[in-house]
Design a protein around this motif. Structure first.
Motif, PDB file in Angstrom:
ATOM      1  N   LEU A  56      46.906  44.494  39.340  1.00  0.00           N
ATOM      2  CA  LEU A  56      47.726  45.683  39.146  1.00  0.00           C
ATOM      3  C   LEU A  56      47.564  46.652  40.309  1.00  0.00           C
ATOM      4  N   ALA A  57      46.318  46.887  40.735  1.00  0.00           N
ATOM      5  CA  ALA A  57      46.066  47.780  41.861  1.00  0.00           C
ATOM      6  C   ALA A  57      46.674  47.235  43.146  1.00  0.00           C
ATOM      7  N   ALA A  58      46.543  45.915  43.350  1.00  0.00           N
ATOM      8  CA  ALA A  58      47.108  45.307  44.551  1.00  0.00           C
ATOM      9  C   ALA A  58      48.629  45.416  44.567  1.00  0.00           C
ATOM     10  N   GLY A  59      49.251  45.218  43.420  1.00  0.00           N
ATOM     11  CA  GLY A  59      50.708  45.342  43.342  1.00  0.00           C
ATOM     12  C   GLY A  59      51.185  46.746  43.628  1.00  0.00           C
ATOM     13  N   MET A  60      50.489  47.742  43.098  1.00  0.00           N
ATOM     14  CA  MET A  60      50.866  49.134  43.357  1.00  0.00           C
ATOM     15  C   MET A  60      50.684  49.488  44.829  1.00  0.00           C
ATOM     16  N   ASP A  61      49.602  48.978  45.420  1.00  0.00           N
ATOM     17  CA  ASP A  61      49.379  49.234  46.830  1.00  0.00           C
ATOM     18  C   ASP A  61      50.453  48.554  47.675  1.00  0.00           C
ATOM     19  N   GLY A  62      50.848  47.341  47.287  1.00  0.00           N
ATOM     20  CA  GLY A  62      51.909  46.643  48.007  1.00  0.00           C
ATOM     21  C   GLY A  62      53.250  47.337  47.881  1.00  0.00           C
ATOM     22  N   ALA A  63      53.452  48.074  46.764  1.00  0.00           N
ATOM     23  CA  ALA A  63      54.696  48.829  46.566  1.00  0.00           C
ATOM     24  C   ALA A  63      54.631  50.206  47.207  1.00  0.00           C
ATOM     25  N   GLN A  64      53.602  50.416  48.036  1.00  0.00           N
ATOM     26  CA  GLN A  64      53.417  51.689  48.745  1.00  0.00           C
ATOM     27  C   GLN A  64      53.278  52.852  47.771  1.00  0.00           C
ATOM     28  N   ARG A  65      52.454  52.623  46.762  1.00  0.00           N
ATOM     29  CA  ARG A  65      52.113  53.667  45.802  1.00  0.00           C
ATOM     30  C   ARG A  65      50.590  53.800  45.788  1.00  0.00           C
ATOM     31  N   GLY A  94      45.878  44.000  26.263  1.00  0.00           N
ATOM     32  CA  GLY A  94      45.033  43.794  25.094  1.00  0.00           C
ATOM     33  C   GLY A  94      44.905  42.346  24.679  1.00  0.00           C
ATOM     34  N   SER A  95      45.802  41.497  25.178  1.00  0.00           N
ATOM     35  CA  SER A  95      45.745  40.076  24.816  1.00  0.00           C
ATOM     36  C   SER A  95      44.706  39.308  25.623  1.00  0.00           C
ATOM     37  N   PHE A  96      44.018  40.002  26.554  1.00  0.00           N
ATOM     38  CA  PHE A  96      42.954  39.384  27.353  1.00  0.00           C
ATOM     39  C   PHE A  96      41.650  40.114  27.045  1.00  0.00           C
ATOM     40  N   PRO A  97      40.925  39.701  26.014  1.00  0.00           N
ATOM     41  CA  PRO A  97      39.712  40.420  25.590  1.00  0.00           C
ATOM     42  C   PRO A  97      38.519  40.200  26.510  1.00  0.00           C
ATOM     43  N   ASP A  98      38.515  39.129  27.279  1.00  0.00           N
ATOM     44  CA  ASP A  98      37.365  38.820  28.115  1.00  0.00           C
ATOM     45  C   ASP A  98      37.276  39.810  29.282  1.00  0.00           C
ATOM     46  N   PRO A  99      36.123  40.445  29.519  1.00  0.00           N
ATOM     47  CA  PRO A  99      35.971  41.420  30.600  1.00  0.00           C
ATOM     48  C   PRO A  99      36.373  40.868  31.962  1.00  0.00           C
ATOM     49  N   ALA A 100      36.048  39.631  32.250  1.00  0.00           N
ATOM     50  CA  ALA A 100      36.402  39.045  33.540  1.00  0.00           C
ATOM     51  C   ALA A 100      37.920  38.969  33.700  1.00  0.00           C
ATOM     52  N   GLN A 101      38.584  38.613  32.614  1.00  0.00           N
ATOM     53  CA  GLN A 101      40.049  38.566  32.657  1.00  0.00           C
ATOM     54  C   GLN A 101      40.640  39.952  32.888  1.00  0.00           C
ATOM     55  N   LYS A 102      40.089  40.948  32.214  1.00  0.00           N
ATOM     56  CA  LYS A 102      40.579  42.314  32.394  1.00  0.00           C
ATOM     57  C   LYS A 102      40.397  42.773  33.840  1.00  0.00           C
ATOM     58  N   ARG A 103      39.234  42.465  34.431  1.00  0.00           N
ATOM     59  CA  ARG A 103      39.005  42.863  35.812  1.00  0.00           C
ATOM     60  C   ARG A 103      40.022  42.208  36.741  1.00  0.00           C
TER      61      ARG A 103
END
Length: 255
Positions: free
Chosen positions: A223-232, A208-217
């Motif tokens: 986050l998705a890359a980290g989960m994929d790297g953790a084999q999830r 929530g501390s990053f209101p800019d849409p580009a920052q959120k993306r």
């Protein structure tokens, strides 16, 4: 020689009689409610003993009463079976009196509740059930109210519905509704006051501390890359779905 044999036999019998089925009143974990026990001890050491029959019987009884009291104070009188196991195991241990020569013995016991204590246990359980129902209802009401008032609009509705509410002050109320609602949003039931839930709150505040849409993306991509790297891969797919702006079905929930 014969006189000595008969003397030892009389001593053994006197000690055995003195240590057979003597009673003791024991405290429980619930104040005011106690157990009644009958203890039978067996002395393993042969005569002659370092004392008279009466002295030996008194010393063994005292030691066993003290040992039984140590065990019973941790026992719940509403769970008599467990109390019997705990006290029985405790008294079944080999014990010694610090005499010269040492006197060895162990014991067994029968544990029960007197009628008055049984009635007290029943009354206590009834009161505990009644209190438990009251606590559950109060907790449910608190959780439901906090969840409702965590939304500023719901909080404003409550204010408007209140008798004597001044609609002219609504603009002022709107200014404070967000702050008040945030306080309610911080409420967490006991089962949600865990490290995992706190981690979710930290992550929510971080995102929530990053209101800019580009920052959120960018954050959701990381986050998705980290989960994929953790084999999830399933979690990575859900994070990617958040990035794409639509939910994804849980593969594990498909039939």
């Amino acid at each position: 020689m014969a006189a000595t044999w008969w003397s030892r036999r009389r001593t053994r019998r006197a000690v055995r009689r003195g240590l057979s089925r003597f009673e003791v009143r024991l405290r429980s974990a619930s104040p005011g409610i106690g157990f009644t026990a009958r203890i039978t001890a067996r002395v393993l050491t042969e005569p002659p003993y370092p004392g008279t029959d009466e002295e030996i019987v008194t010393a063994v009884r005292t030691a066993l009463r003290r040992a039984a009291a140590e065990a019973s104070t941790t026992c719940d009188p509403a769970d008599l079976a467990s109390a019997r196991d705990v006290c029985g195991q405790h008294l079944g241990r080999l014990r010694r009196l610090p005499t010269d020569p040492p006197l060895e013995f162990h014991a067994k016991l029968t544990l029960d509740l007197l009628p008055d204590d049984r009635a007290a246990v029943a009354a206590l359980l009834t009161a505990q059930r009644r209190q438990a129902v009251t606590d559950v209802l109060r907790r449910q009401k608190t959780e439901a109210l906090a969840a409702e008032l965590a939304h500023p609009a719901a909080l404003l509705v409550r204010w408007v519905e209140h008798d004597g509410a001044d609609l002219a002050k609504l603009s002022t109320l709107v200014e404070h509704a967000g702050n008040v609602a945030e306080v309610f949003a911080q409420y967490r039931p006991d089962d949600e006051r865990t490290v995992e839930h706190e981690a979710v709150e930290v992550l929510r505040e971080f995102l929530g501390s990053f209101p800019d849409p580009a920052q959120k993306r960018m954050l959701y991509t990381l986050l998705a890359a980290g989960m994929d790297g953790a084999q999830r891969p399933q979690h990575a797919a859900k994070a990617q779905a958040l990035l794409d702006g639509h939910p994804v079905a849980d593969p594990a929930g498909e039939s």
